[in-house]
Scaffold this active site. Structure first.
Site, short mmCIF file in Angstrom:
data_model
loop_
_atom_site.label_atom_id
_atom_site.label_comp_id
_atom_site.label_asym_id
_atom_site.label_seq_id
_atom_site.Cartn_x
_atom_site.Cartn_y
_atom_site.Cartn_z
N THR A 57 3.50 -24.23 -5.39
CA THR A 57 3.24 -23.19 -4.38
C THR A 57 2.08 -22.29 -4.78
OG1 THR A 57 5.59 -23.20 -3.87
CG2 THR A 57 4.30 -21.37 -3.02
N VAL A 58 2.19 -21.66 -5.95
CA VAL A 58 1.16 -20.70 -6.37
C VAL A 58 -0.13 -21.44 -6.73
CG1 VAL A 58 0.54 -18.92 -8.04
CG2 VAL A 58 2.88 -19.03 -7.13
N GLU B 132 -1.66 -10.56 -14.57
CA GLU B 132 -1.39 -9.71 -13.39
C GLU B 132 -0.35 -10.34 -12.48
OE1 GLU B 132 -0.96 -6.83 -11.66
OE2 GLU B 132 -2.97 -6.33 -12.35
N GLY C 251 3.84 -9.91 -8.05
CA GLY C 251 2.95 -10.74 -7.24
C GLY C 251 1.56 -10.17 -7.04
N ILE D 63 0.54 -7.21 -6.06
CA ILE D 63 0.29 -5.80 -6.34
C ILE D 63 -0.41 -5.69 -7.69
CG2 ILE D 63 1.33 -3.52 -6.62
CD1 ILE D 63 3.86 -4.65 -5.24
N GLY E 139 14.81 -19.37 2.94
CA GLY E 139 13.84 -19.60 1.87
C GLY E 139 13.55 -18.38 1.02
N LYS F 12 10.13 -9.05 -15.75
CA LYS F 12 8.97 -8.26 -15.32
C LYS F 12 9.03 -6.86 -15.91
CE LYS F 12 8.96 -10.88 -10.99
NZ LYS F 12 9.59 -10.90 -9.65
#
Lengths: 436, 436
Positions: free
Chosen positions: A13-14, A129, A134, A136, A187, A205
């Site tokens: 996905t990313v 980052e 995500g 931000i 999802g 995080k």
């Protein structure tokens, strides 16, 4: 000017988002970075997928190790996830003098100290980052934007899945299990939602943010983590009646005795801006001694928001790769020789205020017994209300908000309260934060 | 490592805050920057004040020009304000090879292009985080955090005085004049509030953000600016009934034909996070094509919040001063040779939706006349309500929300509406933004 050559590990996905944003905005990105940034090789086990996503625009391989040792690659993007093979690949890339960009919070939470040490020794950058919140730019804000400040605390909604679930529970009055199924259908939650709903992803995080805020080593293993699986809709409702919302917050605070590092459902005043962050959105509130409270809000996940952070790191690395390593932004915000090892406080030592819900028999003297126990533990009450039994019931709910106290005090008091014969259910205890 | 020597011009509110934060947090700042950052000389006309604030900790002078030419000074902080002497000093500092940190939005809005060109030629940095939204690291977010994105628009509450006034007007239902006096008494508004309440200060900041968002030259002189002095409390009330709040927004958008650059009171949906930014707080919402909407919130003014941004710039300059100028973050986010000169669109060409309040005689056929005129100008109505005349009155208020249209269409329609004999007052028109 010569292009920066990037090797991309993982075209999920990313990875797919990164590939397509970098392609779509290449002109604008080049105008900013001063030179083209090009993905020249992609490694993925699924070569067919890689071919489909890249459309044959770059070299493909199923051997990620060939990428991290490739002399033509300047920067490696690690989007494989997990901390097995990803750790090996990142360390191998560093060993080969590559800069690394990663979105892998689990890897940095577990092995960040080892990885940053290795990068420091080799004089390369590891940029991350995308690992927190995500799209931000929160790592940049904390590490570069607030450098003037003694940061006092950070409180963040840093897991979109759980914030979506809590928003639905509040708006629709539904129980956790029902909303989780809905989130899975839409999802927003994975088939195995453990990492999200148990707070582990948020703790990953949080431990990264805590380190860069306080100049501390990454201390994920000592974080206190509690998810939302046991949270009941009735407490969300009572909290709202009292002017509070319940959010799964990652909280880290600098105290005289050490650092608080904790993830748990938290009551916060409804009028705070962060209390109004709904759905799958993320937000981080950071309090500095000079700047006061600042808030950063946006999408915390998804292909393109995460790609936004990955590519911002690519541009940063492109800009800084020729500068001498001593003058680059340090990995953990503080110079390597200035990073310390502050103790992480156990939950028993955390000082905060509490929401209590007690189920009691509806008869005289009950409240006197309970308030006596609280007083004996030096706990004072800030607000209270009693929900009278419905017709045909003989049990009442008592809701109390306490002033600040140490967690071990409240737990001792609750043990005594639960032992009262008039208390008929297990007392529910939730932590509160004023966020001022 | 050798300290960075800083010359400070102006020891007023922000200068004093910068001096004291840099002193108070010097250990922590040094741990981040890798070397001490020291204010070695302060220039101010008021030497007595300078002596009081600095406590004799550094050299003082009343000759600012001696500081910008001092061979021992590495970085000059310009906190004098205005665009007369400040411009001369900044250009002289650049000429002498000094890096400059400034909080002077008026200077950069008016003379930014000249100043950045000069700095570029000389290979020095002009840093200006403090010029926009005080302590919020918004310049860094736009210029470095969102580099992957094609930025689509920015909308900001970037003037604390006017946001305080609008908040009070809404919460207390008071008229502008009364609240302004209260704001002046509390120190939220200056004795001459023109720059704030007429939107000029917001336009200064907006034009800087617009330039770095779109890679455009700074175009303050072409901004469309409308303040809040004519705003009536009744429209704030009607807006609220319709689910909107009125904020003084700085808005800049990239359109196919050019750039919108405008400051004016704006209706925005109450449920947007930015609609809930109250009092003197600032917030900037930036929409990128990859990241989506991100929001940055904090204190936009005050001694220490602004000092936080000034010192963050000092740390950045300290880190980057040894790197080759081509690899530094460009002043306007885009490489100097990639900055373009996009046209700024006149208000007549702006497309948005509108709030209209009409005062009409309460008799049959009025609404038919009005809606006919709107239809003739291709303007469609999204929502409408009529406030019936109070006992003894014979005039009604009609409130309408339109769909999107060009401003010249709505203005032409309003001219026709105002010419109707049944329309007894001047029609109020306010712009709306969905911020999606």
């Amino acid at each position: 000017m010569k292009a920066m050559n990037v090797g991309l590990l993982g075209i999920g996905t990313v990875g797919g988002g990164t590939f397509s944003v970098l392609k779509r905005n290449s002109e604008e990105i080049t105008r900013r970075a001063g030179r083209p940034i090009e993905i020249t090789v992609v490694a993925d086990k699924n070569l067919e997928l890689a071919r489909k996503v890249t459309g044959g625009a770059c070299r493909l391989t199923d051997d990620a190790f060939s990428v991290v040792t490739d002399p033509d690659v300047d920067i490696v993007i690690e989007l494989i996830g997990g901390y097995g093979i990803a750790r090996e690949l990142v360390l191998k890339a560093i060993e080969n003098g590559k800069h690394v960009v990663t979105a892998n919070k689990a890897l940095l939470a577990k092995h960040g100290n080892e990885i940053f040490d290795a990068a420091q020794k080799k004089g390369v950058m590891v940029a991350f980052e995308a690992a927190v919140a995500g799209g931000i730019p929160i790592i940049k804000a904390l590490r570069e934007g607030l450098t003037a400040n003694r940061i006092e605390w950070i409180a963040g909604i840093i897991n979109g899945t759980t914030n979506f679930i809590l928003t639905e529970m509040r708006e629709k009055g539904l129980p956790f299990d029902v909303v989780l199924k809905e989130a899975q259908r839409l999802g927003y939650a994975e088939a195995d939602p453990t990492f999200d709903v148990e707070g582990i992803d948020a703790a990953h995080k949080l431990s990264i943010m805590s380190a860069i805020a306080f100049g501390n080593r990454v201390s994920f293993d000592q974080a206190s983590v509690e998810g939302i699986t046991k949270l009941e809709a009735v407490d969300i409702k009572y909290a709202e009646q009292l002017g509070y919302r319940i959010k799964l917050l990652g909280i880290t605070k600098r105290m005289p005795e050490g650092v608080e590092l904790r993830v748990h459902p938290t009551l916060i005043p409804s009028k705070r801006l962060i209390a109004n962050v709904e759905g799958a959105m993320n937000a981080v509130l950071a309090k500095g001694d000079a700047v006061g409270a600042t808030l950063y809000y946006g999408k915390g996940a998804g292909a393109e928001p995460t790609a936004s952070a990955v590519i911002a790191d690519l541009v940063d690395v492109t800009r800084m790769h020729t500068s001498d390593p001593e003058n680059r932004v340090p990995h953990l915000a503080f110079q390597p020789d200035a990073v310390v090892d502050l103790p992480i406080l156990p939950l028993a030592e955390v000082v905060t205020s509490y929401y209590l819900r007690l189920r009691v028999e509806d008869k005289p003297g009950v409240l006197a017994d309970i308030t006596r126990i609280l007083a004996d533990h030096q706990i004072s009450i800030d607000a209270m209300f009693q929900r009278e039994p419905a017709e045909g019931e003989d049990q009442a709910d008592i809701i109390m908000l306490t002033h600040q106290t140490k967690e071990k005090n409240i737990d001792a008091a609750i043990a005594s309260i639960n032992a009262l014969s008039v208390v008929t259910g297990k007392t529910i205890r939730l932590r509160m934060e004023s966020l001022l």
